[in-house]
Design a protein around this motif. Structure first.
Motif, PDB file in Angstrom:
ATOM      1  N   ALA A 114    -101.296 -69.520  54.093  1.00 15.39           N
ATOM      2  CA  ALA A 114    -100.655 -68.248  53.783  1.00 15.39           C
ATOM      3  C   ALA A 114    -100.878 -67.877  52.319  1.00 15.39           C
ATOM      4  O   ALA A 114    -100.780 -68.728  51.430  1.00 15.39           O
ATOM      5  CB  ALA A 114     -99.160 -68.323  54.083  1.00 15.39           C
ATOM      6  N   ARG A 115    -101.174 -66.597  52.090  1.00 15.74           N
ATOM      7  CA  ARG A 115    -101.198 -66.024  50.753  1.00 15.74           C
ATOM      8  C   ARG A 115     -99.983 -65.108  50.640  1.00 15.74           C
ATOM      9  O   ARG A 115     -99.952 -64.043  51.259  1.00 15.74           O
ATOM     10  CB  ARG A 115    -102.489 -65.235  50.536  1.00 15.74           C
ATOM     11  N   LEU A 116     -98.996 -65.536  49.866  1.00 16.59           N
ATOM     12  CA  LEU A 116     -97.757 -64.778  49.706  1.00 16.59           C
ATOM     13  C   LEU A 116     -97.693 -64.242  48.282  1.00 16.59           C
ATOM     14  O   LEU A 116     -97.870 -64.997  47.315  1.00 16.59           O
ATOM     15  CB  LEU A 116     -96.547 -65.660  49.993  1.00 16.59           C
ATOM     16  N   TYR A 117     -97.405 -62.954  48.158  1.00 17.08           N
ATOM     17  CA  TYR A 117     -97.355 -62.285  46.868  1.00 17.08           C
ATOM     18  C   TYR A 117     -95.929 -61.834  46.581  1.00 17.08           C
ATOM     19  O   TYR A 117     -95.272 -61.250  47.462  1.00 17.08           O
ATOM     20  CB  TYR A 117     -98.292 -61.081  46.860  1.00 17.08           C
ATOM     21  N   PRO A 118     -95.417 -62.095  45.372  1.00 18.47           N
ATOM     22  CA  PRO A 118     -94.029 -61.713  45.061  1.00 18.47           C
ATOM     23  C   PRO A 118     -93.777 -60.233  45.317  1.00 18.47           C
ATOM     24  O   PRO A 118     -94.536 -59.365  44.868  1.00 18.47           O
ATOM     25  CB  PRO A 118     -93.891 -62.053  43.573  1.00 18.47           C
ATOM     26  N   ALA A 119     -92.727 -59.961  46.068  1.00 17.74           N
ATOM     27  CA  ALA A 119     -92.404 -58.582  46.444  1.00 17.74           C
ATOM     28  C   ALA A 119     -91.785 -57.840  45.264  1.00 17.74           C
ATOM     29  O   ALA A 119     -90.931 -58.382  44.553  1.00 17.74           O
ATOM     30  CB  ALA A 119     -91.444 -58.575  47.626  1.00 17.74           C
ATOM     31  N   ARG A 120     -92.238 -56.598  45.086  1.00 15.34           N
ATOM     32  CA  ARG A 120     -91.615 -55.706  44.107  1.00 15.34           C
ATOM     33  C   ARG A 120     -91.081 -54.489  44.847  1.00 15.34           C
ATOM     34  O   ARG A 120     -91.787 -53.907  45.668  1.00 15.34           O
ATOM     35  CB  ARG A 120     -92.626 -55.259  43.051  1.00 15.34           C
ATOM     36  N   ARG A 121     -89.849 -54.128  44.538  1.00 10.11           N
ATOM     37  CA  ARG A 121     -89.228 -52.977  45.203  1.00 10.11           C
ATOM     38  C   ARG A 121     -89.430 -51.747  44.323  1.00 10.11           C
ATOM     39  O   ARG A 121     -88.732 -51.552  43.325  1.00 10.11           O
ATOM     40  CB  ARG A 121     -87.750 -53.261  45.462  1.00 10.11           C
ATOM     41  N   LEU A 122     -90.379 -50.908  44.722  1.00  9.44           N
ATOM     42  CA  LEU A 122     -90.697 -49.717  43.940  1.00  9.44           C
ATOM     43  C   LEU A 122     -89.800 -48.541  44.290  1.00  9.44           C
ATOM     44  O   LEU A 122     -89.528 -47.696  43.444  1.00  9.44           O
ATOM     45  CB  LEU A 122     -92.164 -49.316  44.160  1.00  9.44           C
TER      46      LEU A 122
ATOM     47  N   PRO B 240     -94.849 -71.654  48.796  1.00  8.59           N
ATOM     48  CA  PRO B 240     -95.647 -72.309  49.838  1.00  8.59           C
ATOM     49  C   PRO B 240     -97.036 -71.698  49.946  1.00  8.59           C
ATOM     50  O   PRO B 240     -97.231 -70.489  49.734  1.00  8.59           O
ATOM     51  CB  PRO B 240     -94.837 -72.055  51.115  1.00  8.59           C
ATOM     52  N   THR B 241     -97.984 -72.538  50.259  1.00  7.90           N
ATOM     53  CA  THR B 241     -99.347 -72.071  50.525  1.00  7.90           C
ATOM     54  C   THR B 241     -99.662 -72.108  52.019  1.00  7.90           C
ATOM     55  O   THR B 241    -100.774 -71.789  52.430  1.00  7.90           O
ATOM     56  CB  THR B 241    -100.378 -72.928  49.773  1.00  7.90           C
ATOM     57  N   GLU B 242     -98.678 -72.520  52.817  1.00  4.78           N
ATOM     58  CA  GLU B 242     -98.805 -72.445  54.265  1.00  4.78           C
ATOM     59  C   GLU B 242     -97.409 -72.263  54.863  1.00  4.78           C
ATOM     60  O   GLU B 242     -96.397 -72.617  54.251  1.00  4.78           O
ATOM     61  CB  GLU B 242     -99.485 -73.674  54.854  1.00  4.78           C
ATOM     62  N   VAL B 243     -97.378 -71.679  56.046  1.00  9.05           N
ATOM     63  CA  VAL B 243     -96.129 -71.455  56.757  1.00  9.05           C
ATOM     64  C   VAL B 243     -96.299 -72.017  58.166  1.00  9.05           C
ATOM     65  O   VAL B 243     -97.158 -71.557  58.928  1.00  9.05           O
ATOM     66  CB  VAL B 243     -95.774 -69.954  56.834  1.00  9.05           C
ATOM     67  N   GLU B 244     -95.519 -73.036  58.491  1.00  9.06           N
ATOM     68  CA  GLU B 244     -95.580 -73.670  59.806  1.00  9.06           C
ATOM     69  C   GLU B 244     -97.006 -74.079  60.173  1.00  9.06           C
ATOM     70  O   GLU B 244     -97.454 -73.931  61.301  1.00  9.06           O
ATOM     71  CB  GLU B 244     -94.990 -72.744  60.873  1.00  9.06           C
ATOM     72  N   GLY B 245     -97.721 -74.583  59.171  1.00  8.06           N
ATOM     73  CA  GLY B 245     -99.085 -75.049  59.397  1.00  8.06           C
ATOM     74  C   GLY B 245    -100.152 -73.975  59.304  1.00  8.06           C
ATOM     75  O   GLY B 245    -101.342 -74.273  59.444  1.00  8.06           O
TER      76      GLY B 245
END
Length: 372
Positions: A59-67, A51-56
């Motif tokens: 949003a910029r969402l970046y894939p989470a990496r677990r370090l 998604p490029t937006e959340v509830e209107g």
């Protein structure tokens, strides 16, 4: 005004809980008043395309990496870190929902380096800690950010004292109290069928979902047809919940649907007679505010930041921790007249004390002072 809200993680199940809900509510409120509010966060659990937006809200969402094996604190995104400087430069003000993690700390530091007006909101996540990682992060970044921000927003006097303790010395002189706000909701429809009692929060030890299950067994002794829902993402307590359900013979009356979307939570609230959050030391839970807005009486423990408001307004009950007190409060609120009165009081409390309009007025005054 272009406002960038930074929060640790957004997922379809809202695994990060209240801070994301607060960030979205504030962003939607700002946009309704003509400002350009956007969200930046890690993302997890989305199908392509993301998604490029959340509830209107853009949003910029970046894939989470677990370090590191440290829960949310061990997650980051190299792409987000590389673009943090550009993200804050494009904003007129940066509002960071700060935790000791590898997302919000770097974004806040980038804003500080760029000389951008910076507002921090910690949601009770930054308090004195003896853990080595916390001590290191406090020394390297947290104290500098708390002192350097234009404003630090806090929920309760207890949180303010904790922030002062983290920075040491004379404490902070840039704090502003901002309660969580909840959007207005339609009143729940008239209820029919068996009584339905809802828990909707993360399944973690501090929130005590097992107490909810044990209270369910006590309620069933008096109200055999009562139904119970234990909803939320697992953070270590799902196995204990399942074991309690089985050992107490509640398989036919307790459902455990897992994590719910925001729309699904709202659907469950509209079906609920009572909402229960048996957690201890809960600063200001959004799930309880959402229940109040719908008109669902709430049962919380005395250490909940909303306990005095709820008990004082007659919008539910505040009890000692443990299943016995929770069960007794639920039974009181299942009385038809008591439930009706508490429901009316709940909606009134949400509208008069925790409306988004009042919260946004305070927030925009703070933004103006910090940016000015």
């Amino acid at each position: 005004m272009r406002v960038l809200h930074a929060v640790t993680l957004h997922s379809p199940t809202h695994a990060f809980g209240g801070p994301v809900r607060v960030a979205l509510n504030l962003s939607k409120g700002l946009r309704a008043r003509g400002h350009e509010a956007a969200l930046v966060a890690l993302g997890e659990g989305f199908d392509d395309p993301w998604p490029t937006e959340v509830e209107g809200v853009p949003a910029r969402l970046y894939p989470a990496r677990r370090l590191l094996p440290l829960g949310f604190s061990g997650m980051t995104s190299p792409a987000l870190l590389a673009r943090a400087g550009r993200l804050v430069r494009d904003a007129d003000l940066v509002h960071v929902h700060l935790a000791r993690d590898l997302v919000t700390l770097p974004v806040a530091l980038a804003a500080l380096r760029a000389g951008k007006p910076l507002v921090l909101q910690t949601h009770g996540m930054v308090d004195p800690s003896g853990k080595l990682l916390a001590k290191v992060l406090d020394a390297v970044a947290v104290r500098r950010l708390l002192r350097g921000a234009g404003a630090v927003l806090y929920l309760t006097p207890h949180e303010r004292e904790a922030l002062d303790a983290v920075v040491g010395g004379a404490g902070l002189d840039n704090t502003v109290r901002l309660v969580n706000g909840v959007p207005a909701q339609d009143e729940r429809p008239p209820l029919a069928g068996p009584p339905r009692i809802l828990y909707s929060a993360r399944l973690q030890a501090r929130k005590r979902p097992v107490d909810f299950v044990r209270a369910a067994a006590l309620v069933r002794e008096k109200v055999p047809d009562a139904e119970f829902v234990v909803a939320g993402p697992d953070e270590g307590e799902l196995a204990a919940v399942a074991e309690a359900v089985g050992s107490l013979g509640l398989d036919d009356s307790v459902s455990v649907p897992g994590a719910l979307t925001s729309a699904q939570v709202l659907t469950e609230l509209r079906r609920a007679h009572v909402y229960v959050l048996p957690s201890v030391d809960e600063p200001f839970p959004m799930s309880v505010l959402e229940a109040l807005a719908v008109g669902v009486p709430a049962v919380v423990t005395h250490s909940n930041g909303l306990a005095r408001d709820i008990a004082g307004a007659g919008a539910g009950r505040a009890v000692e921790p443990g299943p016995e007190g929770v069960a007794a409060a639920v039974l009181e609120l299942l009385d038809e007249e008591a439930n009706r009165d508490a429901s009316t009081a709940a909606r009134k409390l949400a509208a008069e004390s925790f409306s988004m309009d009042a919260v946004l007025d305070t927030l925009l005054d703070t933004y103006a002072r910090v940016a000015g």
